[in-house]
Design a protein around this motif. Structure first.
Motif, mmCIF file in Angstrom:
data_model
loop_
_atom_site.group_PDB
_atom_site.id
_atom_site.type_symbol
_atom_site.label_atom_id
_atom_site.label_comp_id
_atom_site.label_asym_id
_atom_site.label_seq_id
_atom_site.Cartn_x
_atom_site.Cartn_y
_atom_site.Cartn_z
ATOM 1 N N LEU A 22 11.298 14.848 -7.221
ATOM 2 C CA LEU A 22 12.614 14.300 -6.991
ATOM 3 C C LEU A 22 12.822 13.835 -5.663
ATOM 4 O O LEU A 22 13.497 12.578 -5.693
ATOM 5 C CB LEU A 22 13.807 15.527 -7.314
ATOM 6 C CG LEU A 22 13.714 16.300 -8.698
ATOM 7 C CD1 LEU A 22 14.628 17.336 -8.865
ATOM 8 C CD2 LEU A 22 14.242 15.114 -9.611
ATOM 9 N N SER A 23 12.271 14.345 -4.794
ATOM 10 C CA SER A 23 12.388 13.563 -3.461
ATOM 11 C C SER A 23 11.880 12.272 -3.369
ATOM 12 O O SER A 23 11.954 11.238 -2.704
ATOM 13 C CB SER A 23 11.804 14.557 -2.343
ATOM 14 O OG SER A 23 10.403 14.767 -2.388
ATOM 15 N N GLY A 24 10.632 12.266 -3.857
ATOM 16 C CA GLY A 24 9.968 10.655 -4.209
ATOM 17 C C GLY A 24 10.642 9.980 -4.902
ATOM 18 O O GLY A 24 10.672 8.720 -4.524
ATOM 19 N N LEU A 25 11.292 10.422 -5.972
ATOM 20 C CA LEU A 25 12.141 9.257 -6.617
ATOM 21 C C LEU A 25 13.448 8.914 -6.037
ATOM 22 O O LEU A 25 13.848 7.768 -6.243
ATOM 23 C CB LEU A 25 12.594 9.952 -7.970
ATOM 24 C CG LEU A 25 11.366 10.204 -9.010
ATOM 25 C CD1 LEU A 25 11.981 10.763 -10.184
ATOM 26 C CD2 LEU A 25 10.995 8.742 -9.761
ATOM 27 N N TYR A 77 13.116 8.818 -2.396
ATOM 28 C CA TYR A 77 12.611 7.729 -1.338
ATOM 29 C C TYR A 77 12.020 6.340 -1.887
ATOM 30 O O TYR A 77 12.368 5.584 -0.973
ATOM 31 C CB TYR A 77 11.623 8.583 -0.616
ATOM 32 C CG TYR A 77 10.955 7.785 0.488
ATOM 33 C CD1 TYR A 77 11.616 7.730 1.659
ATOM 34 C CD2 TYR A 77 9.625 7.411 0.131
ATOM 35 C CE1 TYR A 77 10.821 7.037 2.496
ATOM 36 C CE2 TYR A 77 8.789 7.018 1.117
ATOM 37 C CZ TYR A 77 9.540 6.646 2.338
ATOM 38 O OH TYR A 77 8.972 5.966 3.392
ATOM 39 N N LEU A 78 11.529 6.496 -2.880
ATOM 40 C CA LEU A 78 10.935 5.144 -3.341
ATOM 41 C C LEU A 78 11.993 3.944 -3.462
ATOM 42 O O LEU A 78 11.838 2.930 -2.939
ATOM 43 C CB LEU A 78 10.101 5.158 -4.551
ATOM 44 C CG LEU A 78 9.321 3.818 -5.225
ATOM 45 C CD1 LEU A 78 8.435 3.637 -4.129
ATOM 46 C CD2 LEU A 78 8.884 4.348 -6.421
ATOM 47 N N PRO A 79 13.127 4.184 -4.032
ATOM 48 C CA PRO A 79 14.033 2.878 -4.207
ATOM 49 C C PRO A 79 14.574 2.821 -2.704
ATOM 50 O O PRO A 79 14.777 1.693 -2.219
ATOM 51 C CB PRO A 79 14.960 3.365 -5.056
ATOM 52 C CG PRO A 79 14.490 4.589 -5.985
ATOM 53 C CD PRO A 79 13.370 5.151 -5.002
ATOM 54 N N TRP A 80 14.779 3.623 -1.913
ATOM 55 C CA TRP A 80 15.364 3.608 -0.726
ATOM 56 C C TRP A 80 14.338 2.700 0.200
ATOM 57 O O TRP A 80 14.833 2.055 0.954
ATOM 58 C CB TRP A 80 15.657 5.127 0.032
ATOM 59 C CG TRP A 80 16.079 4.898 1.684
ATOM 60 C CD1 TRP A 80 17.197 4.684 1.976
ATOM 61 C CD2 TRP A 80 15.218 5.002 2.367
ATOM 62 N NE1 TRP A 80 17.128 4.492 3.308
ATOM 63 C CE2 TRP A 80 16.157 4.880 3.813
ATOM 64 C CE3 TRP A 80 13.664 5.085 2.935
ATOM 65 C CZ2 TRP A 80 15.454 4.859 4.934
ATOM 66 C CZ3 TRP A 80 13.354 5.246 4.150
ATOM 67 C CH2 TRP A 80 14.226 4.983 5.016
ATOM 68 N N ALA A 96 3.913 5.857 -5.521
ATOM 69 C CA ALA A 96 3.848 5.935 -6.899
ATOM 70 C C ALA A 96 2.810 6.696 -7.328
ATOM 71 O O ALA A 96 2.762 7.420 -8.541
ATOM 72 C CB ALA A 96 3.513 4.318 -7.641
ATOM 73 N N SER A 97 1.326 6.662 -6.742
ATOM 74 C CA SER A 97 0.489 7.625 -7.316
ATOM 75 C C SER A 97 0.711 9.006 -6.886
ATOM 76 O O SER A 97 0.206 9.892 -7.608
ATOM 77 C CB SER A 97 -0.826 7.054 -6.699
ATOM 78 O OG SER A 97 -0.852 7.161 -5.034
ATOM 79 N N ALA A 98 1.499 9.267 -5.659
ATOM 80 C CA ALA A 98 1.645 10.613 -5.506
ATOM 81 C C ALA A 98 2.638 11.134 -6.637
ATOM 82 O O ALA A 98 2.720 12.386 -6.969
ATOM 83 C CB ALA A 98 2.448 10.809 -3.988
ATOM 84 N N VAL A 118 0.781 -1.354 0.103
ATOM 85 C CA VAL A 118 0.030 -0.062 -0.044
ATOM 86 C C VAL A 118 0.955 1.079 0.034
ATOM 87 O O VAL A 118 0.616 2.310 -0.807
ATOM 88 C CB VAL A 118 -1.034 -0.081 1.236
ATOM 89 C CG1 VAL A 118 -1.605 1.353 1.472
ATOM 90 C CG2 VAL A 118 -1.822 -1.064 1.035
ATOM 91 N N HIS A 119 1.920 1.126 0.832
ATOM 92 C CA HIS A 119 2.935 2.334 0.928
ATOM 93 C C HIS A 119 3.551 2.607 -0.580
ATOM 94 O O HIS A 119 3.696 3.724 -0.860
ATOM 95 C CB HIS A 119 3.805 1.901 1.839
ATOM 96 C CG HIS A 119 4.751 3.472 2.285
ATOM 97 N ND1 HIS A 119 4.225 4.590 3.031
ATOM 98 C CD2 HIS A 119 5.972 3.626 2.069
ATOM 99 C CE1 HIS A 119 5.299 5.319 3.103
ATOM 100 N NE2 HIS A 119 6.303 4.745 2.426
ATOM 101 N N ILE A 120 3.902 1.485 -1.012
ATOM 102 C CA ILE A 120 4.670 1.735 -2.487
ATOM 103 C C ILE A 120 3.413 2.309 -3.498
ATOM 104 O O ILE A 120 3.867 3.066 -4.264
ATOM 105 C CB ILE A 120 5.135 0.132 -2.953
ATOM 106 C CG1 ILE A 120 6.469 -0.109 -2.042
ATOM 107 C CG2 ILE A 120 5.496 0.189 -4.458
ATOM 108 C CD1 ILE A 120 6.727 -1.326 -2.165
ATOM 109 N N LEU A 121 2.498 1.672 -3.452
ATOM 110 C CA LEU A 121 1.487 2.274 -4.465
ATOM 111 C C LEU A 121 0.935 3.848 -4.003
ATOM 112 O O LEU A 121 0.692 4.364 -5.083
ATOM 113 C CB LEU A 121 -0.051 1.455 -4.368
ATOM 114 C CG LEU A 121 0.065 0.006 -5.059
ATOM 115 C CD1 LEU A 121 -1.141 -0.821 -4.666
ATOM 116 C CD2 LEU A 121 0.389 0.177 -6.274
#
Length: 66
Positions: A49-52, A54-57, A12-14, A6-9
């Motif tokens: 950019l911060s989301g990009l 954060y997501l792989p981390w 991704a939606s954000a 759910v967190h990953i989705l």
């Protein structure tokens, strides 16, 4: 569906919404409607950019929680 999924989705939606917001505000700045749109463009790019980053981390950190 796990909380991790759910967190990953959600991230991704954000990111998708931030990309749309950057495009939309960029088009308004390009057409000459400045003001708040420049700030909105800068914030949406910074958020994307911060989301990009954060997501792989997050995926790497929680890989063992399957």
């Amino acid at each position: 569906m796990s909380l991790r999924t759910v967190h990953i989705l959600f991230i991704a939606s954000a990111l998708g919404l931030l990309a749309f917001l950057a495009y939309w505000s960029g088009m308004r700045v390009w057409s000459g409607e400045n003001g708040v749109n420049k700030a909105l463009l800068a914030c949406s790019i910074a958020g994307g950019l911060s989301g990009l980053i954060y997501l792989p981390w997050f995926v790497k950190k929680t890989k063992s929680l399957r």
